[in-house]
Design an enzyme around this catalytic site. Structure first.
Site, PDB file in Angstrom:
ATOM      1  N   CYS A  28     -13.855   3.143 -28.609  1.00 41.76           N
ATOM      2  CA  CYS A  28     -15.156   3.783 -28.782  1.00 41.76           C
ATOM      3  C   CYS A  28     -15.864   3.985 -27.452  1.00 41.76           C
ATOM      4  O   CYS A  28     -16.879   3.335 -27.168  1.00 41.76           O
ATOM      5  CB  CYS A  28     -16.001   2.944 -29.735  1.00 41.76           C
ATOM      6  SG  CYS A  28     -15.168   2.778 -31.305  1.00 41.76           S
ATOM      7  N   TYR A  73       0.166  -1.846 -12.176  1.00 43.74           N
ATOM      8  CA  TYR A  73      -1.238  -1.869 -12.578  1.00 43.74           C
ATOM      9  C   TYR A  73      -1.423  -1.273 -13.979  1.00 43.74           C
ATOM     10  O   TYR A  73      -2.430  -0.632 -14.266  1.00 43.74           O
ATOM     11  CB  TYR A  73      -2.114  -1.150 -11.533  1.00 43.74           C
ATOM     12  CG  TYR A  73      -1.876  -1.676 -10.140  1.00 43.74           C
ATOM     13  CD1 TYR A  73      -2.301  -2.947  -9.787  1.00 43.74           C
ATOM     14  CD2 TYR A  73      -1.173  -0.935  -9.188  1.00 43.74           C
ATOM     15  CE1 TYR A  73      -2.052  -3.462  -8.518  1.00 43.74           C
ATOM     16  CE2 TYR A  73      -0.912  -1.443  -7.924  1.00 43.74           C
ATOM     17  CZ  TYR A  73      -1.362  -2.710  -7.602  1.00 43.74           C
ATOM     18  OH  TYR A  73      -1.105  -3.212  -6.356  1.00 43.74           O
ATOM     19  N   GLY A  86       0.763  -1.246   0.000  1.00 48.98           N
ATOM     20  CA  GLY A  86       0.000   0.000   0.000  1.00 48.98           C
ATOM     21  C   GLY A  86       0.786   1.284   0.000  1.00 48.98           C
ATOM     22  O   GLY A  86       0.212   2.367  -0.165  1.00 48.98           O
TER      23      GLY A  86
END
Ligand code: LLP
Length: 423
Positions: free
Chosen positions: A344, A373, A239
């Site tokens: 799109c 990530y 974290g």
């Protein structure tokens, strides 16, 4: 500190020019710096040397097997959350005795896989999971080493999607209930409760939530030991945040010193599950400007990287710095633009209302701090092939994952025979 710098006005990763990489492998491409990963790992490790500890890289941040191997070679274990991650970790040569398995939804088959591999520990997140683990281990004549993931109910002060330590989150077990479940686990033959675990969220920029959580874990360990539960491990999750723009998260040394002070006399082995802080700033996504599209409202810069390649801006509105790969001698005029991909969806953006130097079609850009990530959250949406991953090492680079091909896109798909013409 990372190893992406300008040399002769050209952005390099270590000694490799990003222009050279783009010319060789095309764009978009993730480029990682070995030196940065090593530097961050060593800095993190140094911060905990005074205590017996194990760093289990949270591989959901970046799971390329070359990166895993690099970390494993320095002694790292892995924090995994699926059978797929276990497969990758083993493939990369990670010592199963250094693997901890987190996650709220482990399936029986995944437990079996991890029991067969003889991993260090399961971080169990519910009573039902505990009972299933007990059953699966017994069926194999094994005893599963485990922690409960305790939810300490502290506010990590981070984005709601990546905050995990509050009672309202799906993660962990609240303190009262966890004590009750530990008492139960003590008497189950298929499990051995040897640890206490927590993880309160990601991209934390303050120390205090970590320390509050550690305080609660210490209380739990003391209570459990007084009841004869032999706790030997404290896993405090990951974290720790990184600077994406002007955040000032605590340095690993500060984090380590504060945690070590708290647990110095506890006589536990500390487990750490850092993800982002090890690899976040060690990777960039190199992309090319396809078009510029001024409208009456905005200036859109359409690039060849999209939300399928890097979803963080769309999902969390997160900020990634954007640098031109080729810098002019004198900075050009500034513009305010949206950097968008070809997908799109109006939610397909990498940056919105970004003040940046003017660019031209064909220019290469580096989307910074994309090592964590980034690729791991990529998808094939809009049937876009996923980008290549490159690992730079000094003046050399290696393609550690080739760009996908169109064949990869349909690999595993079949058309039922009844739809095909009969001959
Ligand atoms: N341990 C556990 C149990 C976790 O769930 C996580 C991250 C970590 C460790 C590593 O956290 P880190 O040191 O990387 O902050 N996709 C989001 C982040 C999700 C984090 C999920 N869990 C993002 O792009 O910001």
């Amino acid at each position: 500190m990372h190893h992406f710098t300008y040399m002769n006005n050209e952005l390099h990763c270590e000694q490799v020019s990003l222009k050279r990489v783009a010319a060789a492998v095309d764009t978009p491409a993730y480029v990682y710096s070995r030196a940065t990963v090593e530097r961050h790992y060593k800095a993190f490790q140094r911060s905990f040397t005074q205590l017996d500890h194990l760093i289990c890289f949270s591989m959901k941040a970046c799971s390329n097997i070359a990166v895993l191997r690099l970390l494993a070679n320095m002694g790292a274990g892995m924090d995994i959350v699926s059978g797929g991650e276990l497969f990758r970790a083993l493939k990369a040569g990670v010592d199963p005795g250094k693997i901890v398995y987190s996650g709220v939804g482990k399936k029986a088959s995944e437990m079996d896989q991890a029991l067969d591999a003889n991993i260090l520990m399961f971080n169990v997140e519910s009573e039902e999971e505990l009972l299933l683990l007990n059953e699966r281990a017994q069926a194999k004549g094994k005893v599963a080493r485990m922690s409960l993931r305790v939810n300490p109910n502290v506010d990590a002060g981070t984005h709601p999607y990546i905050s995990t330590g509050l009672k309202k989150n799906k993660f962990g077990i609240d303190v009262e209930r966890s004590l009750r479940i530990y008492r139960m686990a003590k008497d189950l033959p298929g499990v051995d409760p040897i640890g206490v675990d927590c993880h309160i969220g990601s991209q934390l920029t303050e120390l205090s939530p970590f320390l509050d959580a550690v305080d609660r874990m210490i209380d739990i360990i003391k209570t459990l030991r007084s009841e004869g539960v032999n706790i030997q491990y404290l896993d405090i999750g990951g974290g720790l945040g990184i600077p994406y723009s002007n955040e000032e998260p605590p340095a690993p040394a500060e984090y380590g010193a504060a945690v070590c002070t708290k647990v110095a006399d506890l006589n536990v082995k500390l487990i750490l599950e850092p993800g982002r802080v090890l690899v976040g700033n060690a990777g960039v996504l190199v992309t090319r400007v396809i078009y510029q599209k001024p409208t009456s409202e905005k200036c859109f810069i359409i690039i060849d990287a999209a939300m399928n390649d890097l979803i963080r801006p769309s999902l969390y509105k997160s900020y990634h710095a954007i640098l031109k790969v080729a810098k002019a001698d004198r900075p050009g005029p500034m513009i305010v633009a949206d950097l968008v991909g070809p997908i799109c969806e109006s939610g397909d953006f990498i940056a919105q209302d970004r003040k940046m130097e003017c660019v031209e079609s064909g220019d290469l850009l580096a989307i910074m701090s994309a090592g964590a990530y980034g690729f791991t959250m990529s998808s094939n949406y809009n049937s876009r092939v996923r980008p290549a991953e490159i690992l730079v090492d000094g003046a050399e680079y290696h393609v550690v994952r080739r760009r996908e091909t169109y064949e990869d896109l349909v690999n595993g798909e079949t058309i039922p025979a009844y739809m095909l013409p009969t001959s």
